[in-house]
Design a protein around this motif. Structure first.
Motif, mmCIF file in Angstrom:
data_model
loop_
_atom_site.group_PDB
_atom_site.id
_atom_site.type_symbol
_atom_site.label_atom_id
_atom_site.label_comp_id
_atom_site.label_asym_id
_atom_site.label_seq_id
_atom_site.Cartn_x
_atom_site.Cartn_y
_atom_site.Cartn_z
ATOM 1 N N THR A 180 0.816 -1.222 0.000
ATOM 2 C CA THR A 180 0.000 0.000 0.000
ATOM 3 C C THR A 180 0.849 1.272 0.000
ATOM 4 N N VAL A 181 2.146 1.133 -0.268
ATOM 5 C CA VAL A 181 3.021 2.308 -0.350
ATOM 6 C C VAL A 181 2.594 3.175 -1.531
ATOM 7 N N LYS A 182 2.522 4.471 -1.308
ATOM 8 C CA LYS A 182 2.090 5.394 -2.354
ATOM 9 C C LYS A 182 3.214 5.641 -3.364
ATOM 10 N N PRO A 183 2.867 6.058 -4.570
ATOM 11 C CA PRO A 183 3.897 6.412 -5.561
ATOM 12 C C PRO A 183 4.841 7.467 -4.992
ATOM 13 N N GLY A 184 6.134 7.264 -5.214
ATOM 14 C CA GLY A 184 7.122 8.183 -4.671
ATOM 15 C C GLY A 184 7.565 7.811 -3.267
ATOM 16 N N GLY A 185 6.948 6.757 -2.713
ATOM 17 C CA GLY A 185 7.310 6.306 -1.373
ATOM 18 C C GLY A 185 8.377 5.223 -1.418
ATOM 19 N N TYR A 186 8.592 4.579 -0.281
ATOM 20 C CA TYR A 186 9.656 3.581 -0.163
ATOM 21 C C TYR A 186 9.157 2.345 0.580
ATOM 22 N N SER A 187 9.590 1.187 0.125
ATOM 23 C CA SER A 187 9.383 -0.072 0.846
ATOM 24 C C SER A 187 10.733 -0.503 1.401
ATOM 25 N N ILE A 188 10.807 -0.677 2.712
ATOM 26 C CA ILE A 188 12.071 -1.045 3.354
ATOM 27 C C ILE A 188 12.010 -2.527 3.705
ATOM 28 N N ILE A 189 12.930 -3.293 3.143
ATOM 29 C CA ILE A 189 12.884 -4.755 3.181
ATOM 30 C C ILE A 189 14.064 -5.326 3.966
ATOM 31 N N ASN A 190 13.761 -6.233 4.900
ATOM 32 C CA ASN A 190 14.804 -6.953 5.634
ATOM 33 C C ASN A 190 15.272 -8.128 4.778
ATOM 34 N N ALA A 224 15.588 7.818 3.594
ATOM 35 C CA ALA A 224 14.509 7.994 2.616
ATOM 36 C C ALA A 224 13.756 9.299 2.851
ATOM 37 N N LEU A 225 13.702 9.722 4.117
ATOM 38 C CA LEU A 225 13.008 10.971 4.456
ATOM 39 C C LEU A 225 13.860 12.209 4.182
ATOM 40 N N GLY A 226 15.127 11.983 3.793
ATOM 41 C CA GLY A 226 15.968 13.105 3.402
ATOM 42 C C GLY A 226 17.004 13.546 4.412
ATOM 43 N N LEU A 227 17.129 12.837 5.543
ATOM 44 C CA LEU A 227 18.158 13.209 6.513
ATOM 45 C C LEU A 227 19.530 12.796 5.987
ATOM 46 N N ASN A 228 20.546 13.589 6.317
ATOM 47 C CA ASN A 228 21.892 13.230 5.886
ATOM 48 C C ASN A 228 22.565 12.334 6.922
ATOM 49 N N GLU A 229 23.747 11.825 6.574
ATOM 50 C CA GLU A 229 24.428 10.858 7.433
ATOM 51 C C GLU A 229 24.759 11.438 8.810
ATOM 52 N N LYS A 230 25.135 12.698 8.861
ATOM 53 C CA LYS A 230 25.472 13.328 10.141
ATOM 54 C C LYS A 230 24.253 13.386 11.055
ATOM 55 N N GLN A 231 23.108 13.731 10.493
ATOM 56 C CA GLN A 231 21.875 13.803 11.279
ATOM 57 C C GLN A 231 21.443 12.414 11.764
ATOM 58 N N ILE A 232 21.567 11.431 10.875
ATOM 59 C CA ILE A 232 21.174 10.066 11.235
ATOM 60 C C ILE A 232 22.073 9.531 12.346
ATOM 61 N N ARG A 233 23.378 9.764 12.203
ATOM 62 C CA ARG A 233 24.322 9.297 13.221
ATOM 63 C C ARG A 233 24.004 9.911 14.585
ATOM 64 N N ALA A 234 23.680 11.191 14.595
ATOM 65 C CA ALA A 234 23.368 11.872 15.859
ATOM 66 C C ALA A 234 22.205 11.193 16.567
ATOM 67 N N GLY A 235 21.212 10.769 15.797
ATOM 68 C CA GLY A 235 20.079 10.073 16.397
ATOM 69 C C GLY A 235 20.451 8.699 16.920
ATOM 70 N N LEU A 236 21.235 7.964 16.145
ATOM 71 C CA LEU A 236 21.613 6.603 16.536
ATOM 72 C C LEU A 236 22.442 6.574 17.814
ATOM 73 N N VAL A 237 23.418 7.458 17.920
ATOM 74 C CA VAL A 237 24.338 7.396 19.060
ATOM 75 C C VAL A 237 23.743 8.009 20.325
ATOM 76 N N SER A 238 22.649 8.749 20.186
ATOM 77 C CA SER A 238 22.039 9.382 21.359
ATOM 78 C C SER A 238 20.820 8.619 21.877
ATOM 79 N N PHE A 239 20.410 7.582 21.141
ATOM 80 C CA PHE A 239 19.219 6.825 21.541
ATOM 81 C C PHE A 239 19.639 5.584 22.322
ATOM 82 N N SER A 240 19.258 5.526 23.584
ATOM 83 C CA SER A 240 19.644 4.397 24.437
ATOM 84 C C SER A 240 18.426 3.536 24.759
ATOM 85 N N PRO A 241 18.650 2.256 25.093
ATOM 86 C CA PRO A 241 17.531 1.372 25.451
ATOM 87 C C PRO A 241 17.113 1.567 26.908
ATOM 88 N N SER A 242 16.817 2.789 27.268
ATOM 89 C CA SER A 242 16.470 3.117 28.651
ATOM 90 C C SER A 242 14.959 3.093 28.833
#
Length: 296
Positions: free
Chosen positions: A8-18, A106-124
């Protein structure tokens, strides 16, 4: 059922597959939009095919999470920098991190922005309640985790030896709307990773109380645990208290958090009570020493 999401992904969207999951790959033909694949294996044939189609991949190489597209590769972050991977010892959360990289890219974030989110998110318990929350309870550790299907039990079970050297104890409950054989298999898989299991009843979903718990017990026995290694306690509060008090120094207690907020509150209250008891013991010990010195 979950294949409907990518259909049901709309045109211009993305399907992310494992690409590490054969079941997911089996339904990829129905995916709409641009396909982004992720895999722990950089040499996964499905990734290579996806690249040839001009699509994006996310994978791991040399302990880095990377993005691939066309002829370029970009490093996002080192795996051991990402808290949810537990220093790279939790492959299932490396996959979750890669899925997040795919979605945010896919949403347009760059690598620096993505990294900032990954390293600051803890399983707390504050950021990710009920998702592999490890809580230090002085002489042992407790893990609060919602995982309640065979895949989740296997994934977390393989991580446990990296978290503690002591016994592995578990409070668990089956889910009533599964087939009998699935609930029994749930017990069999639990038996592979735990030294003692307290079976409780949280989600019978229309079945009589005790039926689901007894099916889990059948699986535990079938998997090799003895009667002495299994406790049957239907009341969740009593079951939680029992398994926490069962812990010895160096043990790891895993609490299945069907009611996440209740379990978190209970464990934190338990921690506070133990802290007050320890403080009282220290004070009493100091008073005893002072009394002995005065008597001398």
């Amino acid at each position: 059922m979950k294949a409907i999401v990518i259909e049901t992904v709309k045109p211009g969207g993305y399907s992310i597959i494992n690409a590490d999951d054969p079941l997911v790959l089996s339904v990829q033909e129905g995916a709409r939009g641009e396909t982004i694949m992720f895999s722990l294996d950089p040499d996964n044939p499905s990734l290579k095919d996806n690249l040839k189609k001009g699509n994006m991949n996310v994978t791991c190489r040399d302990e880095n999470i990377i993005i691939q597209k066309g002829g370029w590769t970009s490093i996002v972050a080192k795996v051991n920098e990402i808290p949810i991977t537990y220093n790279g010892k939790a492959p299932f959360n490396i996959q979750n991190a890669m899925a997040a990289v795919a979605a945010t890219s896919a949403l347009g974030l760059n690598e620096k922005q993505i990294r900032a989110g990954l390293v600051s998110f803890s399983p707390s318990i504050g950021l990710s309640p009920g998702r592999m929350n490890v809580i230090d309870l002085d002489y042992f550790k407790a893990v609060i985790d919602y995982g309640h299907n065979p895949g989740a039990i296997k994934a977390t079970g393989e991580l446990l030896p990296h978290l503690s050297v002591g016994r592995k104890l578990r409070m668990a409950a089956g889910t009533g709307n599964r087939r009998d054989e699935d609930i029994i298999e749930f017990g069999v898989i639990l038996s592979r990773y735990y030294d003692h299991v307290v079976v409780t009843e949280t989600d019978p979903r229309g079945r009589p109380i005790g039926v689901v718990a007894n099916l889990v017990k059948q699986g535990l026995l079938k998997g090799g645990l003895s009667e002495k290694q299994i406790s049957m306690i239907s009341d969740v509060r009593v079951a939680t208290d029992t398994i926490l008090n069962m812990a010895r120094k160096g043990d790891l207690v895993v609490l299945q958090a069907d009611d996440v907020h209740f379990i978190i509150e209970y464990v934190m209250e338990y921690k506070n009570i133990k802290k007050r008891q320890l403080s009282k013991e220290v004070v009493n010990d100091d008073h005893s020493k002072e009394g002995g010195q005065n008597a001398g």
